[in-house]
Design a protein around this motif. Sequence first.
Motif, PDB file in Angstrom:
ATOM      1  N   LEU A 176     -47.072  14.501  58.370  1.00 30.60           N
ATOM      2  CA  LEU A 176     -45.618  14.564  58.196  1.00 30.60           C
ATOM      3  C   LEU A 176     -45.003  14.874  59.557  1.00 30.60           C
ATOM      4  N   THR A 177     -44.112  13.991  60.023  1.00 27.08           N
ATOM      5  CA  THR A 177     -43.595  14.131  61.388  1.00 27.08           C
ATOM      6  C   THR A 177     -42.175  14.675  61.446  1.00 27.08           C
ATOM      7  N   ASN A 178     -41.611  15.018  60.302  1.00 30.29           N
ATOM      8  CA  ASN A 178     -40.303  15.676  60.318  1.00 30.29           C
ATOM      9  C   ASN A 178     -40.202  16.511  59.032  1.00 30.29           C
ATOM     10  N   TRP A 179     -39.383  17.553  59.079  1.00 27.74           N
ATOM     11  CA  TRP A 179     -39.332  18.526  57.983  1.00 27.74           C
ATOM     12  C   TRP A 179     -38.989  17.904  56.636  1.00 27.74           C
ATOM     13  N   TRP A 180     -38.048  16.943  56.623  1.00 33.19           N
ATOM     14  CA  TRP A 180     -37.561  16.378  55.353  1.00 33.19           C
ATOM     15  C   TRP A 180     -38.644  15.594  54.633  1.00 33.19           C
ATOM     16  N   GLN A 181     -39.684  15.151  55.366  1.00 35.01           N
ATOM     17  CA  GLN A 181     -40.649  14.242  54.742  1.00 35.01           C
ATOM     18  C   GLN A 181     -41.444  14.875  53.601  1.00 35.01           C
ATOM     19  N   GLY A 182     -41.560  16.198  53.600  1.00 37.54           N
ATOM     20  CA  GLY A 182     -42.296  16.863  52.532  1.00 37.54           C
ATOM     21  C   GLY A 182     -41.402  17.447  51.453  1.00 37.54           C
ATOM     22  N   THR A 183     -40.107  17.146  51.515  1.00 38.25           N
ATOM     23  CA  THR A 183     -39.174  17.760  50.556  1.00 38.25           C
ATOM     24  C   THR A 183     -39.060  16.922  49.283  1.00 38.25           C
ATOM     25  N   LEU A 184     -38.468  17.537  48.258  1.00 38.97           N
ATOM     26  CA  LEU A 184     -38.077  16.857  47.015  1.00 38.97           C
ATOM     27  C   LEU A 184     -39.254  16.263  46.251  1.00 38.97           C
ATOM     28  N   ASN A 185     -40.381  16.941  46.289  1.00 44.54           N
ATOM     29  CA  ASN A 185     -41.503  16.567  45.454  1.00 44.54           C
ATOM     30  C   ASN A 185     -41.385  17.308  44.114  1.00 44.54           C
ATOM     31  N   GLU A 186     -42.327  17.091  43.210  1.00 45.72           N
ATOM     32  CA  GLU A 186     -42.184  17.649  41.860  1.00 45.72           C
ATOM     33  C   GLU A 186     -43.570  17.869  41.267  1.00 45.72           C
ATOM     34  N   SER A 187     -43.766  19.025  40.680  1.00 44.94           N
ATOM     35  CA  SER A 187     -45.063  19.320  40.072  1.00 44.94           C
ATOM     36  C   SER A 187     -45.233  18.533  38.778  1.00 44.94           C
ATOM     37  N   LEU A 188     -46.448  18.005  38.587  1.00 44.20           N
ATOM     38  CA  LEU A 188     -46.711  17.240  37.369  1.00 44.20           C
ATOM     39  C   LEU A 188     -47.204  18.122  36.226  1.00 44.20           C
ATOM     40  N   GLY A 189     -47.821  19.265  36.565  1.00 41.30           N
ATOM     41  CA  GLY A 189     -48.407  20.075  35.505  1.00 41.30           C
ATOM     42  C   GLY A 189     -48.367  21.558  35.816  1.00 41.30           C
ATOM     43  N   ARG A 190     -49.407  22.249  35.400  1.00 39.58           N
ATOM     44  CA  ARG A 190     -49.411  23.705  35.523  1.00 39.58           C
ATOM     45  C   ARG A 190     -49.956  24.187  36.861  1.00 39.58           C
ATOM     46  N   GLU A 191     -50.389  23.245  37.696  1.00 43.19           N
ATOM     47  CA  GLU A 191     -50.796  23.613  39.049  1.00 43.19           C
ATOM     48  C   GLU A 191     -50.754  22.405  39.971  1.00 43.19           C
ATOM     49  N   PHE A 192     -50.679  22.690  41.249  1.00 42.26           N
ATOM     50  CA  PHE A 192     -50.799  21.631  42.264  1.00 42.26           C
ATOM     51  C   PHE A 192     -51.542  22.227  43.459  1.00 42.26           C
ATOM     52  N   THR A 193     -52.101  21.333  44.284  1.00 41.25           N
ATOM     53  CA  THR A 193     -52.930  21.807  45.391  1.00 41.25           C
ATOM     54  C   THR A 193     -52.468  21.202  46.716  1.00 41.25           C
ATOM     55  N   VAL A 194     -52.461  22.049  47.730  1.00 41.87           N
ATOM     56  CA  VAL A 194     -52.115  21.637  49.085  1.00 41.87           C
ATOM     57  C   VAL A 194     -53.336  21.886  49.968  1.00 41.87           C
TER      58      VAL A 194
ATOM     59  N   GLN B  77     -34.454   5.429  45.326  1.00 44.35           N
ATOM     60  CA  GLN B  77     -35.072   6.716  44.972  1.00 44.35           C
ATOM     61  C   GLN B  77     -35.728   7.399  46.158  1.00 44.35           C
ATOM     62  N   TYR B  78     -35.848   6.696  47.273  1.00 46.54           N
ATOM     63  CA  TYR B  78     -36.588   7.268  48.403  1.00 46.54           C
ATOM     64  C   TYR B  78     -35.688   7.844  49.488  1.00 46.54           C
ATOM     65  N   THR B  79     -34.388   7.832  49.254  1.00 49.80           N
ATOM     66  CA  THR B  79     -33.496   8.489  50.212  1.00 49.80           C
ATOM     67  C   THR B  79     -32.598   9.445  49.445  1.00 49.80           C
ATOM     68  N   ASN B  80     -32.202  10.543  50.084  1.00 49.72           N
ATOM     69  CA  ASN B  80     -31.283  11.465  49.410  1.00 49.72           C
ATOM     70  C   ASN B  80     -29.835  11.004  49.601  1.00 49.72           C
ATOM     71  N   ASP B  81     -28.916  11.710  48.942  1.00 54.74           N
ATOM     72  CA  ASP B  81     -27.515  11.280  48.973  1.00 54.74           C
ATOM     73  C   ASP B  81     -26.928  11.335  50.378  1.00 54.74           C
ATOM     74  N   LEU B  82     -27.372  12.295  51.188  1.00 51.77           N
ATOM     75  CA  LEU B  82     -26.838  12.384  52.552  1.00 51.77           C
ATOM     76  C   LEU B  82     -27.209  11.137  53.341  1.00 51.77           C
ATOM     77  N   THR B  83     -28.462  10.719  53.235  1.00 52.40           N
ATOM     78  CA  THR B  83     -28.897   9.517  53.952  1.00 52.40           C
ATOM     79  C   THR B  83     -28.170   8.279  53.426  1.00 52.40           C
ATOM     80  N   LYS B  84     -27.948   8.247  52.114  1.00 53.33           N
ATOM     81  CA  LYS B  84     -27.187   7.119  51.551  1.00 53.33           C
ATOM     82  C   LYS B  84     -25.778   7.059  52.134  1.00 53.33           C
ATOM     83  N   ALA B  85     -25.168   8.232  52.276  1.00 58.83           N
ATOM     84  CA  ALA B  85     -23.804   8.279  52.829  1.00 58.83           C
ATOM     85  C   ALA B  85     -23.807   7.853  54.293  1.00 58.83           C
ATOM     86  N   VAL B  86     -24.814   8.304  55.048  1.00 66.44           N
ATOM     87  CA  VAL B  86     -24.900   7.916  56.467  1.00 66.44           C
ATOM     88  C   VAL B  86     -25.153   6.408  56.574  1.00 66.44           C
TER      89      VAL B  86
END
Lengths: 206, 206
Positions: A176-194, B77-86
């Motif tokens: 991941l080369t920028n902070w936003w790239q790992g954001t807005l993910n979602e857990s599928l179940g009762r645990e997840f692993t990094v 689905q792969y961009t957030n609203d801020l990126t859509k606005a930009v």
Amino acid sequence: MNKKPISAVVVANGLFPTHPIPLSVLREAKYIVCCDGAANDFISNFGIPDAIVGDCDSISPENKIRFQDRLYPDPDQYTNDLTKAVNFCISRGIKDIIIIGATGKREDHTLGNISLLAEYQLRVSVIMITDYGRFTPIHGETTFESTPGQQVSIFCIDSEPITLTGLKYPLENALLTNWWQGTLNESLGREFTVSTQGRVIVFQAF
Amino acid sequence: MNKKPISAVVVANGLFPTHPIPLSVLREAKYIVCCDGAANDFISNFGIPDAIVGDCDSISPENKIRFQDRLYPDPDQYTNDLTKAVNFCISRGIKDIIIIGATGKREDHTLGNISLLAEYQLRVSVIMITDYGRFTPIHGETTFESTPGQQVSIFCIDSEPITLTGLKYPLENALLTNWWQGTLNESLGREFTVSTQGRVIVFQAF
């Protein structure tokens, strides 16, 4: 002399929490360390901390006198108040720290405070709880308890490949080369692993 | 048809600003693009945006009908609203963007939105103004206007050496390995310079 606490809540200089989860953490805390800059507000609105740590240039003259028995000045110019409070806890033998009130004001302070978790984790077990969720710093493979649908964001401090399983958008040895790239993910179940060799900070929304 | 605006203010889904500087930026804006999730609040409290961009699943049914002439749904689905606005702004020929209201709620959104500046700067001139200061993404040597004593923080997105001059804590070809390391600097005079080959985001406090 054997009553040293082994866990503590540190109250930092950001916005005081309003969400029930951090507030209940504070209410149940056995030992509260307040950063200097947060002390006046904390004392006015919540109660008396067990220790006040920092430059001690922000605390009011009245509180400085009233709470001199629990004032621990640390003039080090190269660390911020949050790090001074964490260092104080570690020097007292505290093994677990929950940081509260570390976000929500100046954004550069927020970014600094969150990223400092990656340093603290090398020396103590630590998490940060905000009004929106919980930040956990990790190093190496870690499995998190979760709930299906929980919003999860991953921030890589080091430039190391990362593998995510149990999340809606899994990754395998991705860089991941920028902070936003790992954001807005979602857990599928009762645990997840990094899994990664680098330092990572995991955010789980309430 | 020649009335295309060349600058715009984008209102994101974070906390609506309260500080006079971002509020005056909004008042003086020639063209306002509102992210979908911010539209209802913006319309209730401030006025009518020129465009509303996003998933368009957050805007109220009433506003959806009332402002259908300025609604630009983008289901990606792969961009957030801020990126859509930009992206919308760029597609309209806009050359300068000021982003407002992009911080202050969920911290992972704040981190994501700030770091996205480093992507946007490759395509358009962009800054972000918050209640506490101004974020400017740069790439290459840049000199900033400043005032003596202004608080400055530097965030390196790429792992590239950085040189800082005109600041209280100068650096020469230093590698910053965590976000906090570039925080809490201070301008010495009327300008300071940041030199690096990497992508950097500079925060200047009000």
